[in-house]
Design a protein around this motif. Sequence first.
Motif, PDB file in Angstrom:
ATOM      1  N   ASN A 195     126.131  94.919  14.402  1.00 36.08           N
ATOM      2  CA  ASN A 195     124.821  95.408  15.325  1.00 36.08           C
ATOM      3  C   ASN A 195     124.139  94.204  15.838  1.00 36.08           C
ATOM      4  O   ASN A 195     123.157  94.469  16.437  1.00 36.08           O
TER       5      ASN A 195
ATOM      6  N   ASP B 123     121.607  85.689  18.167  1.00 35.81           N
ATOM      7  CA  ASP B 123     120.789  86.222  16.968  1.00 35.81           C
ATOM      8  C   ASP B 123     121.041  85.226  15.892  1.00 35.81           C
ATOM      9  O   ASP B 123     122.287  84.866  15.559  1.00 35.81           O
TER      10      ASP B 123
ATOM     11  N   SER C 298     133.784  88.569  21.172  1.00 37.70           N
ATOM     12  CA  SER C 298     134.877  89.103  21.889  1.00 37.70           C
ATOM     13  C   SER C 298     135.678  90.223  21.146  1.00 37.70           C
ATOM     14  O   SER C 298     135.140  90.555  20.003  1.00 37.70           O
TER      15      SER C 298
ATOM     16  N   SER D 215     135.465  93.516  16.316  1.00 38.83           N
ATOM     17  CA  SER D 215     134.742  92.234  16.910  1.00 38.83           C
ATOM     18  C   SER D 215     135.491  90.907  16.413  1.00 38.83           C
ATOM     19  O   SER D 215     135.332  91.045  15.154  1.00 38.83           O
TER      20      SER D 215
ATOM     21  N   GLU E   7     129.152  83.915  19.967  1.00 36.99           N
ATOM     22  CA  GLU E   7     130.291  84.386  20.820  1.00 36.99           C
ATOM     23  C   GLU E   7     130.821  85.766  20.097  1.00 36.99           C
ATOM     24  O   GLU E   7     131.039  85.750  19.105  1.00 36.99           O
TER      25      GLU E   7
ATOM     26  N   GLN F  27     130.442  94.969  16.070  1.00 34.83           N
ATOM     27  CA  GLN F  27     131.209  96.178  15.522  1.00 34.83           C
ATOM     28  C   GLN F  27     132.693  95.742  15.117  1.00 34.83           C
ATOM     29  O   GLN F  27     133.215  94.647  15.000  1.00 34.83           O
TER      30      GLN F  27
ATOM     31  N   LYS G 202     123.678  90.658  17.967  1.00 34.16           N
ATOM     32  CA  LYS G 202     124.005  89.967  19.516  1.00 34.16           C
ATOM     33  C   LYS G 202     124.167  88.513  19.340  1.00 34.16           C
ATOM     34  O   LYS G 202     123.691  87.915  18.633  1.00 34.16           O
ATOM     35  N   VAL G 203     124.903  88.150  20.439  1.00 31.62           N
ATOM     36  CA  VAL G 203     124.970  86.592  20.733  1.00 31.62           C
ATOM     37  C   VAL G 203     123.423  86.193  20.888  1.00 31.62           C
ATOM     38  O   VAL G 203     122.530  86.499  21.536  1.00 31.62           O
TER      39      VAL G 203
ATOM     40  N   LYS H  10     133.062  97.182  23.101  1.00 34.04           N
ATOM     41  CA  LYS H  10     131.887  96.417  23.902  1.00 34.04           C
ATOM     42  C   LYS H  10     131.672  95.093  23.213  1.00 34.04           C
ATOM     43  O   LYS H  10     132.074  94.817  21.942  1.00 34.04           O
ATOM     44  N   THR H  11     131.445  94.088  23.893  1.00 32.90           N
ATOM     45  CA  THR H  11     131.294  92.759  23.365  1.00 32.90           C
ATOM     46  C   THR H  11     129.642  92.440  23.349  1.00 32.90           C
ATOM     47  O   THR H  11     129.076  91.362  23.037  1.00 32.90           O
ATOM     48  N   ASP H  12     128.832  93.482  23.632  1.00 33.75           N
ATOM     49  CA  ASP H  12     127.193  93.104  23.403  1.00 33.75           C
ATOM     50  C   ASP H  12     126.658  93.092  22.195  1.00 33.75           C
ATOM     51  O   ASP H  12     125.627  92.469  21.902  1.00 33.75           O
ATOM     52  N   GLU H  13     127.290  93.623  21.110  1.00 38.71           N
ATOM     53  CA  GLU H  13     126.980  93.423  19.817  1.00 38.71           C
ATOM     54  C   GLU H  13     127.913  93.756  18.736  1.00 38.71           C
ATOM     55  O   GLU H  13     129.244  94.236  19.217  1.00 38.71           O
TER      56      GLU H  13
END
Length: 140
Positions: free
Chosen positions: A113, A118, A137, A71, A135, A68, A115-116, A63-66
């Motif tokens: 962990n 932060d 991705s 990333s 960003e 990891q 997020k965009v 996922k791209t919400d945080e």
Amino acid sequence: MAYMSQEGYDKLVAEVRRLESVERPKASAAIAEAADKGDLSENSEYDKLTIAQAKIVDTSRLKTDEVQIMSKVKITNLQNKKSMTYTIVSESEANLKQGKISIKTPIAQGLLNKKVGDEVDIKIPRGTLRVRIDEISIGE
């Protein structure tokens, strides 16, 4: 356990095979001597252990919400306003010229962990780096 991409895993397997089939026979006398001294197998044994313990990351499920592992993170240094992009990878896949940094580096650890949007203070050897995550991705 080492988390890595399929590409990184395949490269590591290929390198171990190359070392075992090409490099070892080429230098058999030197290898025998090095093995007697305990010098030889450290790297190839480490690579074999890494392969045995590897966990391939399925990038399609990331996922791209945080931030990891795997990333690709675009950040801005808030002190000098410079933009940087890093992909967070396993230690064996790190390559700064390609923008791939080890998950064990202070920068990667500071970004995990988050997020965009932060803003993060990251302790580095030269002090503290204040960055904003612009960003997230999935890295290649």
